[in-house]
Scaffold this active site. Sequence first.
Site, PDB file in Angstrom:
ATOM      1  N   ASP A  27      39.641  36.889  67.186  1.00 35.67           N
ATOM      2  CA  ASP A  27      39.394  35.559  67.826  1.00 35.67           C
ATOM      3  C   ASP A  27      40.593  35.248  68.539  1.00 35.67           C
ATOM      4  O   ASP A  27      41.471  35.691  68.606  1.00 35.67           O
ATOM      5  CB  ASP A  27      38.847  34.576  66.803  1.00 35.67           C
ATOM      6  CG  ASP A  27      37.873  33.646  67.543  1.00 35.67           C
ATOM      7  OD1 ASP A  27      37.947  33.285  68.844  1.00 35.67           O
ATOM      8  OD2 ASP A  27      37.220  32.866  66.743  1.00 35.67           O
TER       9      ASP A  27
HETATM   10  C1  NOJ Z   1      36.933  30.632  69.543  1.00 31.50           C
HETATM   11  C2  NOJ Z   1      35.721  30.704  69.063  1.00 31.50           C
HETATM   12  O1  NOJ Z   1      36.141  30.843  67.744  1.00 31.50           O
HETATM   13  C3  NOJ Z   1      35.138  32.292  69.094  1.00 31.50           C
HETATM   14  O2  NOJ Z   1      33.681  31.864  68.578  1.00 31.50           O
HETATM   15  C4  NOJ Z   1      34.649  32.141  70.827  1.00 31.50           C
HETATM   16  O3  NOJ Z   1      34.022  33.420  70.879  1.00 31.50           O
HETATM   17  C5  NOJ Z   1      36.281  32.648  71.346  1.00 31.50           C
HETATM   18  N1  NOJ Z   1      37.017  31.260  71.253  1.00 31.50           N
HETATM   19  C6  NOJ Z   1      36.183  32.869  72.800  1.00 31.50           C
HETATM   20  O4  NOJ Z   1      35.863  31.785  73.334  1.00 31.50           O
END
Ligand code: NOJ
Length: 792
Positions: A315
């Site tokens: 993430d």
């Molecule tokens: C953080 C989020 O937790 C995740 O769900 C998302 O895909 C990513 N950022 C990318 O934006």
Amino acid sequence: MKTYPVLHAPLRFAACLSLAALACLSSHAAAKHASPPPAPLVNHPNAQLTGKELDKKVEALLSQMTLAEKAGQLNQFTAGVATGPGTHRENYDLMVQKGELGSLLNVTDAATSNHYQHIAMEKSRLHIPLLFGLDVVHGDRTTFPVPLGLAASFDPALVEQTAHVAAVESRADGVNWVFSPMVDIARDARWGRMIEGAGEDPVLGSAMAKAYVRGYQGNDLSSPDAVAACVKHFAAYGAPVAGRDYNAVDMSELQLRQTYLPTYKAAIDTGDGAGAATVMSSFNSLNGVPATANPFTLTQILRKEWGFDGLVVSDYGAVSELLKHGIAADGAAAAGKALTAGVDMDMEGDLYLTRIPALVQSGQLPLPVVDEAVRRILRVKFAMGLFDHPYAPENGRPYVATDEKRLLARKAAEESLVLLKNEALQGSGPLLPLQTDKKKQMKIALIGPLADSQHDMLGSWAASGDAKDAVTLRQALAKRLPAETLLYAKGTDATGTSTGGFADAVAQAKQADVVLLALGEPADNTGEASSRTRLSLPGNQEELLEAVAAAGKPVVLILFGGRPPAIPWAAAHVPAIVEAWFPGMEAGTAIVDTLFGKDANGADANFSGRLPVEFPQSVGQEPLYLAQLPTGRPAGDADLTHPPTNAEERYLSRYIDETNAPVYPFGWGLSYARFSYSTPAVKHTMGSSSEVGRVEVSVDVKNTSSVAGAEVVQLYVRDMVASVEQPVRELKGFQRVELAPGEQKHLSFTLGFNDLAFYNAALKRVVEPGTFKVWVGGNSASTNEAEFTVLQ
Ligand code: NOJ
């Protein structure tokens, strides 16, 4: 019509039709313990991501890559908005040209993605295409209801259709990788990201997970209309302590395997046409080990037990956050730990690119570990055919919210709406549907901060959806009603505290025959980083509600939001309540059609959504969910509405100031139609141990009303006695069925090993002999029950 889930593994058991038969089988059953068949743990390889030809291409390319180019493939930066605390970078052109990027995220248009892809394909040494990732979570341009709302439809086929539309639109915008589905089981409404998933239940969640993947990837990843799905957030991100986003998760391995892992597995499993190509590791720690550096989940479970062949991306910044978690002293240690644990691509961390070459050169990180991660990324790129068709259509395809798209968005919105309450008013029938008779046209007062907010209708993660395409309740009502019959007042801001607008709201209510109150959370109060400690209506909306209700006119409360709010007053005093979540682009039209029971063309419209999460009385009940484990002091039927007055009442598993029960239980939802059920009939197959055993549960469901409606027939089970406690009631299957007035259908459910198995204390999946209760009905409070007994 389809039954979820589909089952296969062998099992020997018996089901009893009568009590006499039950007694005979039970005594037999009690005699010995079953030796359970092994649970099928390892998937078949994902044929799209494996194979000799593919391997050959990957190895040929890998053998030409320098160490720096390998580290580059493992690197992903955002080239658009920051969707997390971000570093600002420039000069992506040069980075792409030098092979320092394997992927970009947050590019939302074809021209930009083609710009970078041309550099990668034409100017980089090895001409390796880029993956373009984006949070396309509930539609790209065409915005569908938020995933929690889509889950309320209990209609995986519909969800698959919405995901396919999202895939086609994403590809037209140059996006070939969507960060969806989010399959985290969420049982605590304080957690703001409950909105992004399918709610509290692993059976519903698994069906939804598969549906999204099928819709995104189709059955051919290399099709120019397919996008790679990314299952997130692995693992157990939905169970943070105290419901606070990014917080630690601490749970037994038994609970992890039993409740939290099945949805991820369902999404990557190739059965039922799913087989997600990618997985995202989560921000949280799990039992003290951050999920982004957790070899147990990423390697042992994901790769070894489940046989996942695709790529794992971290993430946003999660690799660098390993320093803050306090498990890595510096960036090099963080990069080494994450890569070794099984994270192949570093989203925004900037550590793989900058630290991996030195780690390898100094002998601290074996080159084969790097090579394996690169292989997984290249495998996805080859499988998607990106080397052959790397580009989006020139300048993209202009987006038009066509009638066809609007129709699907409206159907999805309509199916996501849950009619929670519809009481009869004194001297007449239920408040809904509203009267459509033009001659007796009633005056409607539309009140509330969410009655006319286009952007709130789209919800969180609206990807490239344009608020201008969204239809609000006010707009939809204005289309259906003569102007003089529609009154409007905002009343207050969604999170406002000023009562300045109350007087006008009450005055409008007084002039009307019926009041539609559009209240709830604004979209930016939900989603990532939006945990709440209060579940009541935000700002002073509760006061507005009570002030407007005091005007004495019948009120229909329409709730928007990404989690179940605590609305005990409304549940007790407001005659009609609709949970609308965030319905997407066709919000207003879908709500108005269902409120009237007819669309603008006179075709029937009806409510059919069911709750994928329970509605709490108060925040203190959270985490609140149906499949609770039993206790030694169950509160049972005790009257929990008053404080305990004696020892019998007190020493129960209860609160002294609140009932245990939800306001509305899992699976709850009303319709304008009425349905009756026959008692479930249970048939069993008895076979030798080599035969496939199954329990068939069937019911007749009849629409006893004069309007057409869709019923979500739900099957729940309790394993009455087992070596480890089993939930008091769990969903095991569901079928959504359309019934014309008076129509009856015979439905049957098949339960096999995978439905009845649980993890025992030794963490083996077993079905133990004994009695099971089964309920089949229109919600989880059904009393329509039968029993069967599994024999040794
Ligand atoms: C953080 C989020 O937790 C995740 O769900 C998302 O895909 C990513 N950022 C990318 O934006």
